[in-house]
Design a protein around this motif. Structure first.
Motif, mmCIF file in Angstrom:
data_model
loop_
_atom_site.group_PDB
_atom_site.id
_atom_site.type_symbol
_atom_site.label_atom_id
_atom_site.label_comp_id
_atom_site.label_asym_id
_atom_site.label_seq_id
_atom_site.Cartn_x
_atom_site.Cartn_y
_atom_site.Cartn_z
ATOM 1 N N CYS A 242 0.834 -1.206 0.000
ATOM 2 C CA CYS A 242 0.000 0.000 0.000
ATOM 3 C C CYS A 242 0.866 1.252 0.000
ATOM 4 O O CYS A 242 2.022 1.229 0.430
ATOM 5 N N SER A 243 0.288 2.346 -0.467
ATOM 6 C CA SER A 243 0.971 3.641 -0.441
ATOM 7 C C SER A 243 0.379 4.508 0.667
ATOM 8 O O SER A 243 -0.823 4.449 0.952
ATOM 9 N N TYR A 244 1.231 5.304 1.275
ATOM 10 C CA TYR A 244 0.845 6.113 2.428
ATOM 11 C C TYR A 244 -0.081 7.253 2.019
ATOM 12 O O TYR A 244 0.171 7.964 1.041
ATOM 13 N N VAL A 245 -1.167 7.434 2.764
ATOM 14 C CA VAL A 245 -2.112 8.528 2.531
ATOM 15 C C VAL A 245 -1.808 9.634 3.533
ATOM 16 O O VAL A 245 -2.085 9.495 4.725
ATOM 17 N N ASP A 246 -1.225 10.737 3.058
ATOM 18 C CA ASP A 246 -0.849 11.802 3.983
ATOM 19 C C ASP A 246 -1.961 12.825 4.182
ATOM 20 O O ASP A 246 -1.911 13.620 5.116
ATOM 21 N N ASN A 247 -2.955 12.816 3.320
ATOM 22 C CA ASN A 247 -4.091 13.724 3.474
ATOM 23 C C ASN A 247 -5.373 12.910 3.342
ATOM 24 O O ASN A 247 -5.717 12.436 2.265
ATOM 25 N N TRP A 248 -6.077 12.745 4.441
ATOM 26 C CA TRP A 248 -7.246 11.865 4.459
ATOM 27 C C TRP A 248 -8.401 12.400 3.628
ATOM 28 O O TRP A 248 -9.351 11.671 3.340
ATOM 29 N N LYS A 249 -8.347 13.658 3.231
ATOM 30 C CA LYS A 249 -9.385 14.187 2.348
ATOM 31 C C LYS A 249 -9.282 13.589 0.947
ATOM 32 O O LYS A 249 -10.201 13.727 0.143
ATOM 33 N N ASN A 250 -8.155 12.931 0.661
ATOM 34 C CA ASN A 250 -7.967 12.302 -0.648
ATOM 35 C C ASN A 250 -8.466 10.864 -0.691
ATOM 36 O O ASN A 250 -8.313 10.183 -1.705
ATOM 37 N N ILE A 251 -9.054 10.382 0.392
ATOM 38 C CA ILE A 251 -9.596 9.021 0.417
ATOM 39 C C ILE A 251 -10.712 8.890 -0.620
ATOM 40 O O ILE A 251 -11.577 9.761 -0.741
ATOM 41 N N LYS A 252 -10.685 7.791 -1.370
ATOM 42 C CA LYS A 252 -11.700 7.528 -2.389
ATOM 43 C C LYS A 252 -12.691 6.501 -1.851
ATOM 44 O O LYS A 252 -12.312 5.375 -1.515
ATOM 45 N N ASP A 253 -13.941 6.885 -1.768
ATOM 46 C CA ASP A 253 -14.972 6.007 -1.205
ATOM 47 C C ASP A 253 -15.049 4.681 -1.956
ATOM 48 O O ASP A 253 -15.016 4.636 -3.190
ATOM 49 N N GLY A 254 -15.163 3.596 -1.171
ATOM 50 C CA GLY A 254 -15.338 2.277 -1.750
ATOM 51 C C GLY A 254 -14.058 1.607 -2.199
ATOM 52 O O GLY A 254 -14.102 0.501 -2.751
ATOM 53 N N LYS A 255 -12.906 2.243 -1.971
ATOM 54 C CA LYS A 255 -11.624 1.666 -2.352
ATOM 55 C C LYS A 255 -10.979 0.994 -1.137
ATOM 56 O O LYS A 255 -11.229 1.374 0.005
ATOM 57 N N PRO A 256 -10.122 -0.026 -1.365
ATOM 58 C CA PRO A 256 -9.510 -0.740 -0.240
ATOM 59 C C PRO A 256 -8.307 -0.001 0.341
ATOM 60 O O PRO A 256 -7.473 0.528 -0.395
ATOM 61 N N TYR A 257 -8.241 -0.008 1.659
ATOM 62 C CA TYR A 257 -7.149 0.632 2.392
ATOM 63 C C TYR A 257 -6.773 -0.224 3.598
ATOM 64 O O TYR A 257 -7.615 -0.949 4.140
ATOM 65 N N VAL A 258 -5.536 -0.106 4.013
ATOM 66 C CA VAL A 258 -5.135 -0.599 5.328
ATOM 67 C C VAL A 258 -5.265 0.566 6.296
ATOM 68 O O VAL A 258 -4.751 1.661 6.042
ATOM 69 N N VAL A 259 -5.981 0.331 7.392
ATOM 70 C CA VAL A 259 -6.196 1.366 8.399
ATOM 71 C C VAL A 259 -5.556 0.901 9.707
ATOM 72 O O VAL A 259 -5.872 -0.183 10.206
ATOM 73 N N VAL A 260 -4.655 1.707 10.226
ATOM 74 C CA VAL A 260 -3.997 1.402 11.499
ATOM 75 C C VAL A 260 -4.716 2.196 12.583
ATOM 76 O O VAL A 260 -4.743 3.429 12.545
ATOM 77 N N THR A 261 -5.337 1.485 13.521
ATOM 78 C CA THR A 261 -6.148 2.147 14.541
ATOM 79 C C THR A 261 -5.706 1.747 15.939
ATOM 80 O O THR A 261 -5.093 0.703 16.149
ATOM 81 N N LYS A 262 -6.060 2.596 16.895
ATOM 82 C CA LYS A 262 -5.791 2.284 18.298
ATOM 83 C C LYS A 262 -6.742 1.214 18.810
ATOM 84 O O LYS A 262 -6.363 0.370 19.616
ATOM 85 N N SER A 263 -7.986 1.258 18.345
ATOM 86 C CA SER A 263 -9.028 0.391 18.903
ATOM 87 C C SER A 263 -9.105 -0.975 18.234
ATOM 88 O O SER A 263 -9.348 -1.985 18.895
#
Length: 236
Positions: free
Chosen positions: A163-184
């Motif tokens: 995966c490539s790093y997303v530095d601005n979350w406003k560029n997220i494309k709805d319905g596309k696959p991402y790895v999300v690193v979360t605390k919870s």
């Protein structure tokens, strides 16, 4: 606005009593107690509190600091503007090879828990396996995550997604696959539907046996956009 609860959180984080902190800020304990109960301080006192805790006025007022990781808090205290809305560049720890080219670090399932707590630790990131893919554009930062579970079929468990790093979350494309690193939830591979206007992301699995769910952006550490799949299985 989060000033009152941030003030109390920062005071307790420094292990200061109201009496001690009030003395250092040159105000009375009663006045400080009022600030922690939503009494609005004058601007000069806001500046004094900001300078005392080494936290910007923006962060002191707008961000809910007690949900940030210790790493994020330490970055704020060092003067970096760590934006929890995802609208600004975020800090990322990387490694490079002998030629100065960025490595692609591999995060196996067994390292998922360690990654969520040490993503900003250069020593930890440097300890991860590394490789390069010459066909990927060099204007992005990449990381490779091993998939846990079967929630994203036909991507099978233990496959690897680069995966490539997303530095601005406003560029997220709805319905596309991402790895999300979360605390919870730790590290998850999901389809994302952005709801930044609500400070939320909706995470959806391709396997309909798994219900969609929402995560508050304050729980999100990093987001990586899917680029390539490496799997040792072929689904018929």
């Amino acid at each position: 606005m989060y000033f009152a609860e941030n003030l109390k959180f920062l005071r307790m984080r420094r292990r200061k009593s109201q009496i001690d902190l009030a003395a250092e800020l040159e105000i009375t304990r009663t006045t400080l107690s009022g600030y922690e109960r939503d009494v609005q301080p004058p601007f000069r006192v806001l500046v004094r509190i900001s300078e005392y805790f080494n936290v910007s006025l923006d962060a002191l007022i707008k961000y809910k600091l007690d949900v940030l990781s210790e790493f994020q808090l330490s970055q704020i205290e060092k003067g970096f503007d760590v934006d929890v809305t995802g609208s600004k560049l975020r800090l990322l720890t990387i490694t490079v090879d002998k030629k100065g080219r960025e490595n692609i670090e591999m995060v196996p399932v067994k390292a998922h828990a360690g990654y969520t707590g040490s993503y900003g630790d250069l020593e930890f990131i440097a300890s991860l396996p590394k490789f390069r893919l010459p066909f990927l554009p060099e204007n992005k930062t990449y990381r490779c995550f091993q998939v846990k579970g079967d929630s994203m079929l036909p991507v099978t468990e233990n496959s690897w997604v680069t995966c490539s790093y997303v530095d601005n979350w406003k560029n997220i494309k709805d319905g596309k696959p991402y790895v999300v690193v979360t605390k919870s939830e730790g590290i998850v591979f999901k389809l994302i539907y952005s709801k930044l206007y609500k400070s939320e992301l909706q995470l959806v699995s391709t396997n309909r046996n798994y219900a969609p769910y929402k995560v508050h952006i304050s729980q999100v550490i990093e987001i990586w956009q899917f680029e390539t799949l490496n799997s040792f299985e072929i689904n018929a």
